[in-house]
Design a protein around this motif. Sequence first.
Motif, PDB file in Angstrom:
ATOM      1  N   GLN A 216      21.720 -11.078  34.919  1.00 55.60           N
ATOM      2  CA  GLN A 216      20.839 -12.031  34.259  1.00 55.60           C
ATOM      3  C   GLN A 216      20.948 -11.896  32.743  1.00 55.60           C
ATOM      4  N   MET A 217      21.115 -13.037  32.080  1.00 50.92           N
ATOM      5  CA  MET A 217      21.256 -13.071  30.635  1.00 50.92           C
ATOM      6  C   MET A 217      19.999 -13.670  29.991  1.00 50.92           C
ATOM      7  N   PRO A 218      19.766 -13.416  28.727  1.00 52.77           N
ATOM      8  CA  PRO A 218      18.578 -13.944  28.043  1.00 52.77           C
ATOM      9  C   PRO A 218      18.732 -15.413  27.664  1.00 52.77           C
ATOM     10  N   LEU A 219      18.771 -16.256  28.695  1.00 51.40           N
ATOM     11  CA  LEU A 219      18.918 -17.686  28.471  1.00 51.40           C
ATOM     12  C   LEU A 219      17.816 -18.467  29.181  1.00 51.40           C
ATOM     13  N   ASP A 220      16.749 -17.786  29.556  1.00 53.54           N
ATOM     14  CA  ASP A 220      15.640 -18.436  30.230  1.00 53.54           C
ATOM     15  C   ASP A 220      14.740 -19.141  29.224  1.00 53.54           C
ATOM     16  N   ALA A 221      14.261 -20.320  29.595  1.00 55.08           N
ATOM     17  CA  ALA A 221      13.428 -21.101  28.680  1.00 55.08           C
ATOM     18  C   ALA A 221      12.083 -20.430  28.420  1.00 55.08           C
ATOM     19  N   ASP A 222      11.587 -19.640  29.387  1.00 60.28           N
ATOM     20  CA  ASP A 222      10.305 -18.961  29.209  1.00 60.28           C
ATOM     21  C   ASP A 222      10.419 -17.682  28.381  1.00 60.28           C
ATOM     22  N   GLU A 223      11.654 -17.265  28.069  1.00 63.61           N
ATOM     23  CA  GLU A 223      11.923 -16.074  27.269  1.00 63.61           C
ATOM     24  C   GLU A 223      11.283 -14.818  27.875  1.00 63.61           C
ATOM     25  N   ALA A 224      11.384 -14.703  29.204  1.00 64.72           N
ATOM     26  CA  ALA A 224      10.802 -13.549  29.896  1.00 64.72           C
ATOM     27  C   ALA A 224      11.819 -12.429  30.102  1.00 64.72           C
ATOM     28  N   TRP A 225      13.100 -12.697  29.817  1.00 61.46           N
ATOM     29  CA  TRP A 225      14.142 -11.689  30.038  1.00 61.46           C
ATOM     30  C   TRP A 225      13.890 -10.452  29.192  1.00 61.46           C
ATOM     31  N   ALA A 226      14.088  -9.287  29.817  1.00 59.38           N
ATOM     32  CA  ALA A 226      13.972  -8.025  29.088  1.00 59.38           C
ATOM     33  C   ALA A 226      15.096  -7.105  29.536  1.00 59.38           C
ATOM     34  N   ARG A 227      15.825  -6.548  28.599  1.00 61.21           N
ATOM     35  CA  ARG A 227      16.966  -5.685  28.922  1.00 61.21           C
ATOM     36  C   ARG A 227      16.541  -4.513  29.812  1.00 61.21           C
ATOM     37  N   ASP A 228      15.364  -3.948  29.552  1.00 59.47           N
ATOM     38  CA  ASP A 228      14.921  -2.774  30.307  1.00 59.47           C
ATOM     39  C   ASP A 228      14.644  -3.089  31.768  1.00 59.47           C
ATOM     40  N   ASN A 229      14.420  -4.363  32.107  1.00 63.36           N
ATOM     41  CA  ASN A 229      14.064  -4.730  33.478  1.00 63.36           C
ATOM     42  C   ASN A 229      15.233  -5.333  34.254  1.00 63.36           C
ATOM     43  N   MET A 230      16.343  -5.582  33.580  1.00 62.91           N
ATOM     44  CA  MET A 230      17.461  -6.232  34.260  1.00 62.91           C
ATOM     45  C   MET A 230      18.171  -5.285  35.220  1.00 62.91           C
ATOM     46  N   VAL A 231      18.763  -5.861  36.260  1.00 66.65           N
ATOM     47  CA  VAL A 231      19.564  -5.114  37.223  1.00 66.65           C
ATOM     48  C   VAL A 231      21.018  -5.186  36.768  1.00 66.65           C
ATOM     49  N   ASP A 232      21.647  -4.040  36.609  1.00 67.64           N
ATOM     50  CA  ASP A 232      23.035  -4.062  36.144  1.00 67.64           C
ATOM     51  C   ASP A 232      24.001  -3.938  37.319  1.00 67.64           C
ATOM     52  N   ALA A 233      25.292  -4.093  37.031  1.00 65.20           N
ATOM     53  CA  ALA A 233      26.316  -4.081  38.065  1.00 65.20           C
ATOM     54  C   ALA A 233      26.333  -2.771  38.841  1.00 65.20           C
ATOM     55  N   ALA A 234      26.116  -1.666  38.158  1.00 63.96           N
ATOM     56  CA  ALA A 234      26.158  -0.361  38.827  1.00 63.96           C
ATOM     57  C   ALA A 234      25.065  -0.251  39.880  1.00 63.96           C
ATOM     58  N   GLU A 235      23.872  -0.732  39.568  1.00 69.05           N
ATOM     59  CA  GLU A 235      22.771  -0.673  40.538  1.00 69.05           C
ATOM     60  C   GLU A 235      23.052  -1.583  41.732  1.00 69.05           C
TER      61      GLU A 235
END
Length: 359
Positions: A216-235
């Motif tokens: 997930q990238m920070p391109l959401d209109a609600d601006e709710a994206w947070a790096r600390d909460n994202m799931v990365d490929a390794a997980e």
Amino acid sequence: MTLSLGLPAIRRDPASLPTTEGRPDASGLIDQHGRTARDLRISVTEKCSLRCTYCMPEAGLPAIARNDLLTPVEIARLVGIAVRDLGVHDIRFTGGEPLMRADLVEIIGLSSAVAGGASISMTTNGIGLDKRVDELVAAGLTRLNISLDTVDRDHFARLTRRDRLPAVFAGIEAAKRAGIAPLKINAVLMRDTLGGAADLLEWSLANEARLRFIEQMPLDADEAWARDNMVDAAELLDVLGARFTLTQPHRVDPSDPAEEWLVAGHTYNGGPATVGIIASVTRSFCAACDRTRVTAEGTVRSCLFGDDETDLRALLRDGSTDATIAEWWRAAMWGKQKGHGMERADFVRPQRSMGAIGG
């Protein structure tokens, strides 16, 4: 609450174009970082039949005035310039949701007529595809990417704010009957969907669809994206690895954003089955990016994370030649930024969300 589409810096006169000082005399869409754009994404609308939480606000995006949208003839003219003069060999129509355009068949038909050997594909959520896929294929559509983040109906309804999963399945079945292959499934990787990731892969394998997970990238209109909460490929690999044996990570093409993993014990159309992971954030592929984007209003967006756009619509409508349009396009891409910059502490998200400019 309805959010703004954003106000990018749009270049509308020659004096505002990026400098092309030092640019080699090359016909293609080259930039200062050694990349060449050959993959064109064209957004045809900001409208969508879903309200995915990572893309659209619940009330949707402000409507673009009909006269501000590119017409089918204008879209096809840009496709012809891109293929003939700029070396583009892949055309993908995006949105919003492309199926929301009543004239989509005309768009694809006119574009296909001038695309030469370039592929014509579309990214869609699949809703309504069962009613239109045959005429789209007849018009020249060759490939499809269908967005699907979960195969659980209740979860789908919460995530998209619409109870439309059966309609998506109907679209997928229709695409298979129409002979579209490979049929690709795109899934945005989120904390909420991680628990169902293995189920989605199981479903994709059973339905002979090529699944690709996208960080997930920070391109959401609600601006709710947070790096600390994202799931990365390794997980994700850890979760999938509990049910599947994944081996031999590779890229079919160096410019392909997806790293493909073989899924042991499974096949696809007689060959090895794979699952792709697009680690847009943690394993950036900016250095190999080969994309150029045109928004629904006819501006060139050189980078998904840039806020600068170059207006081609005005040139299409003021009598400018194809050569002039091509030169503006080359200048826009020569000034393309090096990367998205999400790894930096001073990263600033673009003003316009993905729904407003096309994925």
